[in-house]
Design a protein around this motif. Structure first.
Motif, PDB file in Angstrom:
ATOM      1  N   THR A 103       0.820  -1.218  -0.131  1.00 16.72           N
ATOM      2  CA  THR A 103      -0.018  -0.173   0.018  1.00 16.72           C
ATOM      3  C   THR A 103       0.877   1.368   0.070  1.00 16.72           C
ATOM      4  OG1 THR A 103      -1.756  -1.090   1.046  1.00 16.72           O
ATOM      5  CG2 THR A 103      -1.770   1.104   1.166  1.00 16.72           C
ATOM      6  N   VAL A 104       0.706   2.059  -0.951  1.00 16.44           N
ATOM      7  CA  VAL A 104       1.243   3.398  -0.932  1.00 16.44           C
ATOM      8  C   VAL A 104       0.463   4.591  -0.929  1.00 16.44           C
ATOM      9  CG1 VAL A 104       2.759   4.854  -2.483  1.00 16.44           C
ATOM     10  CG2 VAL A 104       3.096   2.409  -2.449  1.00 16.44           C
ATOM     11  N   LEU A 105       0.768   5.514  -0.170  1.00 18.51           N
ATOM     12  CA  LEU A 105      -0.388   6.623   0.111  1.00 18.51           C
ATOM     13  C   LEU A 105       0.475   8.111  -0.019  1.00 18.51           C
ATOM     14  CD1 LEU A 105      -0.624   4.842   3.051  1.00 18.51           C
ATOM     15  CD2 LEU A 105      -2.790   5.600   2.417  1.00 18.51           C
ATOM     16  N   TRP A 106      -0.221   8.764  -0.647  1.00 19.10           N
ATOM     17  CA  TRP A 106       0.223  10.226  -0.802  1.00 19.10           C
ATOM     18  C   TRP A 106      -0.484  11.079  -0.244  1.00 19.10           C
ATOM     19  CZ3 TRP A 106       4.873  12.071  -2.912  1.00 19.10           C
ATOM     20  CH2 TRP A 106       5.460  10.971  -3.823  1.00 19.10           C
ATOM     21  N   ASP A 146      -8.076   4.724  -3.772  1.00 19.37           N
ATOM     22  CA  ASP A 146      -8.906   6.109  -3.422  1.00 19.37           C
ATOM     23  C   ASP A 146      -8.242   7.076  -3.925  1.00 19.37           C
ATOM     24  OD1 ASP A 146     -10.208   7.992  -2.192  1.00 19.37           O
ATOM     25  OD2 ASP A 146     -10.148   7.275  -0.164  1.00 19.37           O
ATOM     26  N   LYS A 147      -8.615   7.804  -4.708  1.00 19.44           N
ATOM     27  CA  LYS A 147      -8.154   9.228  -5.174  1.00 19.44           C
ATOM     28  C   LYS A 147      -9.076  10.241  -4.687  1.00 19.44           C
ATOM     29  CE  LYS A 147     -10.006   8.612  -9.967  1.00 19.44           C
ATOM     30  NZ  LYS A 147      -9.773   8.833 -11.348  1.00 19.44           N
ATOM     31  N   SER A 148      -9.551  10.283  -3.935  1.00 21.09           N
ATOM     32  CA  SER A 148     -10.784  11.317  -3.195  1.00 21.09           C
ATOM     33  C   SER A 148     -10.045  12.619  -3.079  1.00 21.09           C
ATOM     34  CB  SER A 148     -11.724  10.917  -2.335  1.00 21.09           C
ATOM     35  OG  SER A 148     -10.851  10.413  -1.107  1.00 21.09           O
ATOM     36  N   GLY A 149      -8.821  12.602  -2.705  1.00 21.51           N
ATOM     37  CA  GLY A 149      -8.212  13.738  -2.334  1.00 21.51           C
ATOM     38  C   GLY A 149      -7.346  14.309  -3.501  1.00 21.51           C
ATOM     39  N   MET A 150      -7.298  13.809  -4.592  1.00 21.78           N
ATOM     40  CA  MET A 150      -6.595  14.197  -5.689  1.00 21.78           C
ATOM     41  C   MET A 150      -7.236  15.805  -5.895  1.00 21.78           C
ATOM     42  SD  MET A 150      -3.834  12.629  -6.421  1.00 21.78           S
ATOM     43  CE  MET A 150      -3.381  12.881  -8.042  1.00 21.78           C
ATOM     44  N   ASP A 178      -7.353  18.073  -8.733  1.00 24.38           N
ATOM     45  CA  ASP A 178      -7.905  18.448 -10.026  1.00 24.38           C
ATOM     46  C   ASP A 178      -7.137  17.679 -11.198  1.00 24.38           C
ATOM     47  OD1 ASP A 178      -5.721  19.866 -11.014  1.00 24.38           O
ATOM     48  OD2 ASP A 178      -6.634  21.704 -10.083  1.00 24.38           O
ATOM     49  N   GLU A 179      -7.389  17.835 -12.389  1.00 30.13           N
ATOM     50  CA  GLU A 179      -6.880  17.078 -13.488  1.00 30.13           C
ATOM     51  C   GLU A 179      -5.425  17.470 -13.765  1.00 30.13           C
ATOM     52  OE1 GLU A 179      -8.372  20.791 -14.647  1.00 30.13           O
ATOM     53  OE2 GLU A 179      -9.743  19.197 -13.963  1.00 30.13           O
ATOM     54  N   ARG A 180      -5.022  18.387 -13.292  1.00 34.78           N
ATOM     55  CA  ARG A 180      -3.677  18.716 -13.305  1.00 34.78           C
ATOM     56  C   ARG A 180      -2.700  17.640 -12.561  1.00 34.78           C
ATOM     57  NH1 ARG A 180      -1.767  22.725 -10.908  1.00 34.78           N
ATOM     58  NH2 ARG A 180      -3.529  22.883  -9.415  1.00 34.78           N
ATOM     59  N   PHE A 181      -3.078  16.936 -11.569  1.00 37.39           N
ATOM     60  CA  PHE A 181      -2.449  16.030 -10.629  1.00 37.39           C
ATOM     61  C   PHE A 181      -2.617  14.642 -10.937  1.00 37.39           C
ATOM     62  CE2 PHE A 181      -2.483  19.693  -8.006  1.00 37.39           C
ATOM     63  CZ  PHE A 181      -1.461  19.419  -6.987  1.00 37.39           C
ATOM     64  N   SER A 182      -1.570  14.001 -11.347  1.00 38.12           N
ATOM     65  CA  SER A 182      -1.826  12.398 -11.579  1.00 38.12           C
ATOM     66  C   SER A 182      -0.852  11.671 -10.685  1.00 38.12           C
ATOM     67  CB  SER A 182      -1.728  12.188 -12.974  1.00 38.12           C
ATOM     68  OG  SER A 182       0.002  12.476 -13.661  1.00 38.12           O
TER      69      SER A 182
END
Length: 114
Positions: free
Chosen positions: A50-53, A75-79, A81-85
């Protein structure tokens, strides 16, 4: 912030120990002008799946961004906007990237593994 989360952040931030027992995050510091690409890499602790940012902005609480389990996004609920990947391929470094930086992107980015 719970004790378990605090330990993960300390491991990322201090980076003490051997490479099998620490999360390695590069670069240590990254400064980019507006509208430039910013990419940060992470090597999780050996055998962790598991890796988390997370991101910590000045004056704000630590904020979850994204998590992976066995290289898949859980879970990518905290990303922001679309500039982030972000990605975490099996044969390469995990990373998070901002395609076009803005002043509001400033902060300390933490990678953790479990």
């Amino acid at each position: 912030m719970g004790p378990a989360l605090l330990c993960l952040v300390i491991l990322c931030f201090l980076g003490a120990g051997s490479t099998d027992t620490e999360v390695t995050q590069t670069p240590a510091q990254l400064v980019r002008p507006r509208e430039q690409k910013a990419k940060m890499d992470c090597v999780p602790i050996n055998r962790h799946n598991t890796v988390l940012w997370y991101r910590k902005k000045l004056g704000e609480e630590l904020k979850f961004l994204i998590s992976f389990q066995n290289q898949e996004v859980v879970d990518k609920s905290g990303m922001p906007d679309e500039r982030f990947s972000a990605q975490c391929p099996r044969s390469s470094l995990c990373n998070i990237e901002i395609r076009s930086t803005e002043p509001g992107d400033s902060g300390v980015y933490f990678c953790a593994s479990s």
